[in-house]
Scaffold this motif. Structure first.
Motif, PDB file in Angstrom:
ATOM      1  N   LEU A 165       0.855  -1.166   0.000  1.00 31.62           N
ATOM      2  CA  LEU A 165       0.000   0.000   0.000  1.00 31.62           C
ATOM      3  C   LEU A 165       0.896   1.222   0.000  1.00 31.62           C
ATOM      4  CD1 LEU A 165      -2.756   1.371   0.266  1.00 31.62           C
ATOM      5  CD2 LEU A 165      -2.517   1.155   2.741  1.00 31.62           C
ATOM      6  N   ILE A 166       0.740   2.054  -1.021  1.00 30.07           N
ATOM      7  CA  ILE A 166       1.543   3.261  -1.128  1.00 30.07           C
ATOM      8  C   ILE A 166       0.650   4.442  -0.820  1.00 30.07           C
ATOM      9  CG2 ILE A 166       2.942   4.703  -2.656  1.00 30.07           C
ATOM     10  CD1 ILE A 166       3.564   2.126  -4.266  1.00 30.07           C
ATOM     11  N   THR A 167       1.098   5.246   0.116  1.00 28.76           N
ATOM     12  CA  THR A 167       0.323   6.439   0.486  1.00 28.76           C
ATOM     13  C   THR A 167       1.237   7.642   0.522  1.00 28.76           C
ATOM     14  OG1 THR A 167       0.654   6.099   2.838  1.00 28.76           O
ATOM     15  CG2 THR A 167      -1.308   5.076   1.871  1.00 28.76           C
ATOM     16  N   ASP A 168       0.616   8.813   0.501  1.00 28.72           N
ATOM     17  CA  ASP A 168       1.407  10.027   0.715  1.00 28.72           C
ATOM     18  C   ASP A 168       0.591  10.930   1.641  1.00 28.72           C
ATOM     19  OD1 ASP A 168      -0.477  11.463  -0.781  1.00 28.72           O
ATOM     20  OD2 ASP A 168       0.719  11.343  -2.612  1.00 28.72           O
ATOM     21  N   THR A 169       1.178  11.997   2.073  1.00 30.63           N
ATOM     22  CA  THR A 169       0.499  12.878   3.041  1.00 30.63           C
ATOM     23  C   THR A 169      -0.240  14.030   2.366  1.00 30.63           C
ATOM     24  OG1 THR A 169       2.525  14.164   3.267  1.00 30.63           O
ATOM     25  CG2 THR A 169       2.158  12.360   4.851  1.00 30.63           C
TER      26      THR A 169
END
Length: 171
Positions: A165-169
């Motif tokens: 799972l790739i997330t960013d802010t």
């Protein structure tokens, strides 16, 4: 007539190691010295066994896929009879060649390290190595100093893209 002279072990020990020069004259039964100069003979006493002084390799670091050949130099205390691959045991590599001239006190052993391995290369000089007089090595010598890493990186067991799972802010 020619006569054989047999020396005891103690008498040979008194002669020591190295070159021995013998001069012989003879007299007949009534005391007449033979005509001409003394008969001479030279021989060498060698009871000292050869030893391995060092086994060094030409790799300053780790043997890896792009630098998978290693040249070992074996140095002996004295010249030895011709050696070949049968006089050596190598683990973690295969012997490509042994370069040695009979009578020389150095030999070069070229090996290729085993692919997909992290086991150090080990080279053993066997007791079958003998000096020029036929004295065998008493003790085999082993060198295991060459570190190897020919194992290629693998993704086996790594997470799959669907498992990550790739997330960013940022919104």
């Amino acid at each position: 007539t020619p006569q054989t002279v047999n020396l005891t072990t103690a008498e040979v020990d008194l002669l020591g190691e190295g070159t021995v020069n013998i001069e012989a004259t003879q007299t007949d039964g009534v005391g007449n010295l033979h005509a001409g100069g003394p008969a001479t003979k030279t021989f060498v006493i060698d009871t000292i066994v050869p030893e391995v002084v060092s086994i060094t390799d030409d790799q300053s670091g780790i043997a890896f896929d792009d630098a998978n050949t290693v040249a070992y130099t074996l140095t002996f205390t004295e010249g030895v009879q011709k050696i070949d691959a049968n006089d050596l045991t190598v683990a973690g590599a295969t012997i490509d060649s042994v370069v040695h001239t009979a009578g020389s006190n150095t030999a070069t052993v070229n090996v290729t390290v085993t692919d997909d391995s992290t086991a150090n290369v080990s080279i053993t000089a066997k007791k079958s190595i003998v000096d020029m007089a036929g004295n065998p090595m008493v003790q085999a010598v082993v060198d295991t100093s060459q570190t190897v890493d020919t194992r290629n990186p693998s993704t086996d067991g790594a997470p799959k893209v669907s498992d990550v799972l790739i997330t960013d802010t940022d919104d």
